[in-house]
Design an enzyme around this catalytic site. Structure first.
Site, PDB file in Angstrom:
ATOM      1  N   ASP A   1       0.823  -1.211   0.000  1.00  0.00           N
ATOM      2  CA  ASP A   1       0.000   0.000   0.000  1.00  0.00           C
ATOM      3  C   ASP A   1       0.863   1.269   0.000  1.00  0.00           C
ATOM      4  O   ASP A   1       2.090   1.204  -0.025  1.00  0.00           O
ATOM      5  CB  ASP A   1      -0.946  -0.035   1.208  1.00  0.00           C
ATOM      6  CG  ASP A   1      -2.372   0.348   0.842  1.00  0.00           C
ATOM      7  OD1 ASP A   1      -2.555   1.190  -0.056  1.00  0.00           O
ATOM      8  OD2 ASP A   1      -3.311  -0.185   1.462  1.00  0.00           O
TER       9      ASP A   1
ATOM     10  N   ASP B   1      -9.881   2.775  -3.784  1.00  0.00           N
ATOM     11  CA  ASP B   1     -10.555   1.605  -3.215  1.00  0.00           C
ATOM     12  C   ASP B   1     -11.980   1.471  -3.737  1.00  0.00           C
ATOM     13  O   ASP B   1     -12.703   2.458  -3.888  1.00  0.00           O
ATOM     14  CB  ASP B   1     -10.604   1.702  -1.688  1.00  0.00           C
ATOM     15  CG  ASP B   1      -9.243   1.492  -1.053  1.00  0.00           C
ATOM     16  OD1 ASP B   1      -8.255   1.300  -1.786  1.00  0.00           O
ATOM     17  OD2 ASP B   1      -9.157   1.533   0.187  1.00  0.00           O
TER      18      ASP B   1
END
Length: 401
Positions: free
Chosen positions: A166, A221
């Protein structure tokens, strides 16, 4: 030298195609170099499960083990769903005295290596989560910034097969500075580890990700809503030309089975992810999976489109308001096709051969992948179907004459 001779001869005989043949002559070598760099994994998009969409931070080793068991018992593993991926929140907030990440004692008391051994004993692969910053996105565990080499060796020693990496809580430097450090660390860690760049599409990772990893997020996301899902599909489609065996565009994980969309919308979700050669990572609780969800994610014919060895991502070839035609080539001269109705009304949609790369007068056999039937008669020039609101039709087309 051999390649040079081929190009020279081609140029001499047919000057107009010189540049094209020059590209194709050298392309296999460049692809081999790239795949060697990227670890030789992911000749087709990865398939498996990830904990985040359903469980967020509420994970433990029991859930991971039971999920591995469920992938086997449901038959999903046999269909290709092999990766069992732990997302954020698996580690303690502090490293140990040697600087090593510590699995959270309250939720992963047996440690990650024991979990990997368990998952491997089932014939599956274990994935884990890290971050190219000081802390992960939850801020509940450390990131790998400044610890890349040590963490890569730790993951390899535990038997990790997949790393989702991430991009939260960084030092402010560009991801193009930080991600290559982990790429290099993984390459020297002594174990092939699938590298998933989760940079959310901020700096167009499709343009540079193929040299660093096996997949790269092209979007922010996903959420379990129609608007989120369909907009991720749109954003991802822009980068279709950059996907190929070894490296894939990633519009984020599947929400099918989490309850926020209709069955038809989930069918669109699976169809578009499949034809887009996206990673197929289940995001629901497979321990308690419904018959409807199983019907969608276990569709062998749709999975086969995603896993086709040609590895070419489909594109939108025609858009007329809310009506879209998505198409892309498959191996053996076939074409995958999705007719998508984003609008409020049941409407007819037509795919024309010249839009989708089939010679205009070809006679074509069409296989409906959701009805599981071959349509009669054969089609010439185009194929039309009436499609419900927020629904799609998906076909594989094979020219026969």
């Amino acid at each position: 030298m051999e390649g040079s001779v081929v190009v020279w001869l081609t140029c001499s005989l047919l000057a107009i195609s010189c540049s094209v043949n020059a590209v194709y002559t050298y392309d296999p070598k460049s692809i081999r170099r790239r795949n060697l760099l990227a670890n030789g994994l992911a000749s087709t998009p990865p398939m498996g499960w990830n904990s985040w969409n359903h469980f967020n931070c509420m994970i433990d080793e029991k859930i991971i083990k039971e999920t591995a068991d469920a992938l086997i018992s449901t038959g999903l593993a046999k269909l290709g769903y092999k990766y069992v991926n732990i997302d954020d929140c698996w580690a303690e907030i502090y490293r140990d005295e040697k600087g090593t990440l510590v699995p959270k004692k309250s939720t992963f008391p047996s440690g990650i290596k024991a979990l990997a051994d368990y998952v491997h004993s089932k014939g599956l692969k274990l994935g884990i989560y890290g971050d190219a910053g000081y802390y992960t996105c939850s801020k509940k565990m450390p990131g790998s910034l400044g610890h890349e080499e040590h963490d890569a060796k730790t993951y390899a020693s535990w038997g990790i097969d997949y790393l989702k990496y991430d991009n939260c809580n960084t030092d402010g430097s560009k991801p193009t500075i930080r991600y290559p450090v982990m790429t290099k660390a993984l390459m020297s860690a002594g174990r092939p580890i699938f590298f998933s760049l989760c940079e959310w599409g901020d700096m167009h990772p499709a343009l540079w990700g193929s040299k660093l990893g096996n997949s790269w997020r092209t979007t922010n996301d996903i959420a379990d809503t129609w608007e989120s899902m369909i907009s991720r599909a749109d954003e991802n489609e822009v980068y279709a030309d950059y996907a190929r065996p070894g490296g894939w565009n990633d519009p984020d994980m599947l929400e099918i089975g989490n309850g926020g969309m209709t069955k038809d919308e989930y069918i669109i979700h699976f169809s578009i992810w499949a034809i887009s050669k996206a990673p197929l990572l289940i995001g629901c609780d497979v321990r308690n999976i419904t018959k409807e969800t199983m019907e969608i994610i276990s569709n062998k014919e749709v999975i086969a489109v995603n896993q086709d060895k040609l590895g070419v991502q489909a594109k939108k070839v025609r858009m007329e308001g809310n009506l879209e035609v998505w198409a892309g080539p498959l191996s053996d001269y076939r074409v995958a096709l999705v007719l998508l109705n984003r609008g409020p009304d049941r409407t007819a949609i037509t795919a024309y051969w010249d839009d989708i790369g089939i010679p205009p007068k070809s006679s074509v056999v069409a296989r409906d992948l959701w009805e599981h039937k071959t349509l009669e008669p054969r089609f010439v020039g185009n194929l039309s179907a009436t499609v419900d609101s927020h629904a799609c039709k998906m076909y594989v087309l094979k020219p026969v004459s």
